[in-house]
Structure formats: structure tokens, C-alpha cells
Design a protein around this motif. Structure first.
Motif, short mmCIF file in Angstrom:
data_model
loop_
_atom_site.label_atom_id
_atom_site.label_comp_id
_atom_site.label_asym_id
_atom_site.label_seq_id
_atom_site.Cartn_x
_atom_site.Cartn_y
_atom_site.Cartn_z
N LYS A 38 0.82 -1.22 0.00
CA LYS A 38 0.00 0.00 0.00
C LYS A 38 0.85 1.27 0.00
CE LYS A 38 -1.96 -1.40 3.80
NZ LYS A 38 -1.33 -2.73 3.91
N SER A 39 1.89 1.27 0.85
CA SER A 39 2.72 2.48 0.93
C SER A 39 3.54 2.67 -0.35
CB SER A 39 3.67 2.40 2.14
OG SER A 39 2.92 2.34 3.32
N THR A 40 4.05 1.58 -0.87
CA THR A 40 4.83 1.67 -2.11
C THR A 40 3.95 2.19 -3.24
OG1 THR A 40 5.95 -0.32 -1.30
CG2 THR A 40 6.50 0.41 -3.52
N GLY A 74 9.08 2.49 8.08
CA GLY A 74 9.11 1.95 6.72
C GLY A 74 8.35 2.83 5.75
N ASP A 75 7.17 3.27 6.20
CA ASP A 75 6.34 4.12 5.35
C ASP A 75 7.08 5.41 5.03
OD1 ASP A 75 4.34 2.35 5.23
OD2 ASP A 75 3.07 3.29 6.74
N ARG A 76 7.70 5.95 6.07
CA ARG A 76 8.44 7.21 5.90
C ARG A 76 9.54 7.03 4.85
NH1 ARG A 76 6.04 11.42 7.34
NH2 ARG A 76 5.26 11.52 9.44
N VAL A 116 -5.53 8.17 1.70
CA VAL A 116 -5.60 7.67 3.07
C VAL A 116 -5.25 6.20 3.06
CG1 VAL A 116 -7.04 7.48 5.14
CG2 VAL A 116 -7.52 9.28 3.47
N GLU A 117 -4.13 5.86 3.69
CA GLU A 117 -3.72 4.45 3.75
C GLU A 117 -4.13 3.84 5.08
OE1 GLU A 117 0.53 3.54 3.25
OE2 GLU A 117 0.20 1.64 4.30
N THR A 118 -4.85 2.73 5.02
CA THR A 118 -5.18 2.01 6.25
C THR A 118 -4.83 0.54 6.07
OG1 THR A 118 -7.42 1.63 5.46
CG2 THR A 118 -7.11 3.48 6.93
MG LIG Z 1 2.19 0.89 4.69
#
Ligand SMILES: [Mg+2]
Ligand SMILES: Nc1nc2c(ncn2[C@@H]2O[C@H](COP(=O)(O)OP(=O)(O)OP(=O)(O)O)[C@@H](O)[C@H]2O)c(=O)[nH]1
Length: 328
Positions: free
Chosen positions: A57-59, A93-95, A142-144
């Protein structure tokens, strides 16, 4: 508060950060600010990205930020509850994954660690979205993390909900709760370099043909399935294409979409009223001597618990006519 709101609507990042913190802490002043912000909202396009831990999701969000920037759109990102035990605290990691955007003034990324008051993610996240919206962000992502209620919650917040899936992950209908199917606007099969990607895509497409729709209005948008390899940026253009198609669909305000939207508004409104009532009760009675006295009387059998509850309720709710006059 007025000064904060003025700065915020001119795009000030520090004011946004401050207000989001206040919302996260559930400070009453934050609600006041949100009320003032409301007229400046509803301009942004809100995209929800959800799916199981580690799906990418973050990528994927990072890829979407990049293409939004290429299209000259400003972007706000909210990563909700990224420290879920399942993903092992992925804020860092997201950062890192989104780091390359942090020097870009038109991109604002924020994590929201806490969840809302009533279990779901709605109230604080909703508030934070409105802050980014009022700031003037064109796109808000918005990532959940989640496989269940979280998806349903995010769909209440987003104009478009993208569910990120990966090949070989629980390819059986039991793993897909009916609620998810109802709220999915777009399915992404990420990590599509995997040989099972096509099987998974076909499976997802077949799921919608068998879906039991509970909105009472026929579905007029069949969620497309897009394959991506987020680490390589593959499939992102195709994803934007379907995002744009969905945006057009939403603008057309079909019955199906309107019913869903109304459901979301009702849920948010009920939430606010519940919260307001509960706060009123707490401030007026929770620690009061009168309450203590009543409790003693109930315990000793002198007072009727139903009658006491009724009279307390009557005191925190104003006579009906008064409200009607106020609303008029
Ligand atoms: Mg993520
Ligand atoms: N092979 C492959 N790996 C990927 C792909 N997309 C993401 N990954 C990797 O999958 C891992 C998880 O990616 P994230 O983007 O952090 O996933 P996430 O869904 O945001 O994870 P959580 O927020 O922890 O739930 C990372 O190591 C990524 O590099 C892909 O398309 N193919």
C-alpha cells in the motif's frame, strides 16, 4: 482559532499539523476549528488505499504521489494506524518509502496513530481529511491496514476506495467479507510479477459476479481489477485511468453511489450525536453529588433505576420544540 483557520486555508503546514494533533487528542477546540473549516472543504479528491499488511500500500501510494505531482496536483497523505501489531509498526518503513517526496512542498504526509472513539477509524481520520482538504490539497490519499471492518470504515471516508491484494493471498471467498465487496471501487493486484497474479485477478473479477449486494440499489459500477508492480512503478498509469473513470462515475452521482454516500453521512452524524450526548452526560452528571445520591438510592432499593435513567436523559436533552426552532 480564527487565526489558525486562516493560516491553514492558505496552506500552512504547521497549522495543519497542529490541528491534526488537536483532533487526534480529541480536544473540544478542534471541533470548533473543524466547524469553521467546513466551508473550505469538499474540494479534494479522497482516495482510500487499504488491504492486508505488507500488500504494498505504501509503495503504491508513493507511486500515486509521483504521478499526481507529474499532473501538477498537490497531495496529502494520511497513514492511519500504521503501527498495527500485524505490520509491526511500519511508520518508519512508510516514511522511508515515501521519503523522496518529503522535500516537495506540495506533498504533505502525516501518520495518525490513534483510532476513533467508537472503535472505527472514522472521527479523527475524517477530521484530518478535512484539514488537508481545507489546506487546498488536490488529492488526499488515506492508507489504512486491514482486512475487515477497516475497509468498510475507509470507504466511508473516501470518494474512491482501492483494495490492494496480492497473488495467492486467501483466494477463497471466505476471506472476503461481504462488506469489503460492497465498498471496493477498484481492486489492485500488486506484486503482479508473481506467476499467480492472473489467477488472483480472475478470481477477484468472478467474486463480483456472485456478490450479494446489501444497499438495496443495483450496483452500476463493477470494480475493475488492475495489476501493478509498485516497486517498479508498473501498472500505475492503468491505475490512474480507472481512478479517473471512477471519478467521472462519482460525478455522475448514480443512485448506488448516492445511497452509499448517505449511509456514510448517517454513520458520521450518529457518531457525532453519540459522542455529544456522552460528553454532556459526563460533564453534567458523571461525578456529581446528585448522581452519587441516586446511585445510593438505587442500590438500597429506594429508587427505580429506570425512572432515574429517564429523568437524567430528559435533563441532557432539550425539549424537542427548541431544536425545531433552532434548525428553522
Ligand atoms: Mg504501509
Ligand atoms: N515483489 C514485490 N514487492 C513489493 C511490491 N510492492 C511492494 N513490495 C514490497 O513489499 C513490502 C511491503 O511494502 P509496503 O509498501 O510497505 O506495504 P504496505 O501494504 O504499506 O505494508 P503495511 O503498511 O505494513 O501494511 C516492501 O518490502 C516492498 O518493497 C511489488 O509489486 N512486488
Amino acid at each position: 482559532m480564527k487565526a489558525l483557520v486562516d493560516k491553514l486555508t492558505s496552506g500552512d503546514v504547521r497549522s495543519a499539523a497542529r490541528l491534526i494533533r488537536m483532533i487526534d487528542d480529541n480536544q473540544p477546540a478542534a471541533r470548533d476549528a473543524l466547524k469553521q473549516l467546513f466551508p473550505h472543504t469538499r474540494r479534494a479528491r479522497v482516495i482510500g488505499i487499504t488491504g492486508p499488511p505488507g500488500a504494498g500500500k505504501s509503495t503504491l501510494t508513493s507511486c500515486l504521489i509521483e504521478s499526481a505531482r507529474q499532473q501538477q496536483m498537490s497531495v496529502g497523505v494520511l497513514a492511519v494506524d500504521p503501527s498495527s501489531p500485524m505490520s509491526g509498526g511500519a511508520i518508519l518503513g512508510d516514511r522511508i518509502r515515501m521519503n523522496r517526496h518529503t522535500l516537495d512542498k506540495e506533498v504533505y504526509i502525516r501518520s495518525l496513530a490513534s483510532r476513533g472513539h467508537f472503535g472505527g477509524i472514522t472521527p479523527a481520520t475524517r477530521g484530518a481529511i478535512r484539514v488537508l482538504d481545507a489546506m487546498g490539497k488536490d488529492v488526499i490519499i488515506v492508507e489504512t491496514v486491514g482486512v475487515g471492518q477497516d475497509e468498510v470504515d475507509i470507504a466511508r471516508l473516501a470518494d474512491t476506495t482501492v483494495i490492494v491484494w496480492v497473488p495467492g493471498l486467501g483466494d477463497d471467498i471466505q476471506a472476503m467479507k461481504a462488506g469489503i465487496l460492497e465498498v471496493a471501487d477498484i481492486f489492485v493486484v500488486n506484486k503482479a510479477e508473481h506467476p499467480d497474479a492472473e489467477v488472483t485477478s480472475n478470481y477477484l473479477k468472478s467474486v463480483f459476479r456472485q456478490e450479494k449486494n446489501t444497499t438495496g440499489v443495483p450496483r452500476d459500477w463493477m470494480p475493475p481489477v488492475v495489476e501493478t508492480v509498485a516497486t517498479k512503478g508498473w501498472g500505475i498509469d492503468a491505475l490512474w485511468d480507472v481512478l479517473d473513470q471512477h471519478r467521472e462515475y462519482v460525478a455522475g452521482a448514480s443512485d448506488y453511489y448516492v445511497v452509499r454516500k448517505q449511509k456514510a453521512c448517517r454513520a458520521e452524524l450518529e457518531n457525532f450525536v453519540h459522542q455529544g450526548l456522552s460528553e454532556k452526560f459526563t460533564t453534567q452528571f458523571a461525578d456529581s453529588a446528585m448522581m452519587e445520591e441516586k446511585v445510593v438510592q438505587i442500590a438500597s432499593g429506594e429508587a427505580d433505576i429506570y425512572a432515574v435513567a429517564e429523568s437524567l436523559l430528559a435533563e441532557i436533552t432539550v425539549p424537542r420544540q427548541h431544536h425545531v426552532d433552532q434548525l428553522a
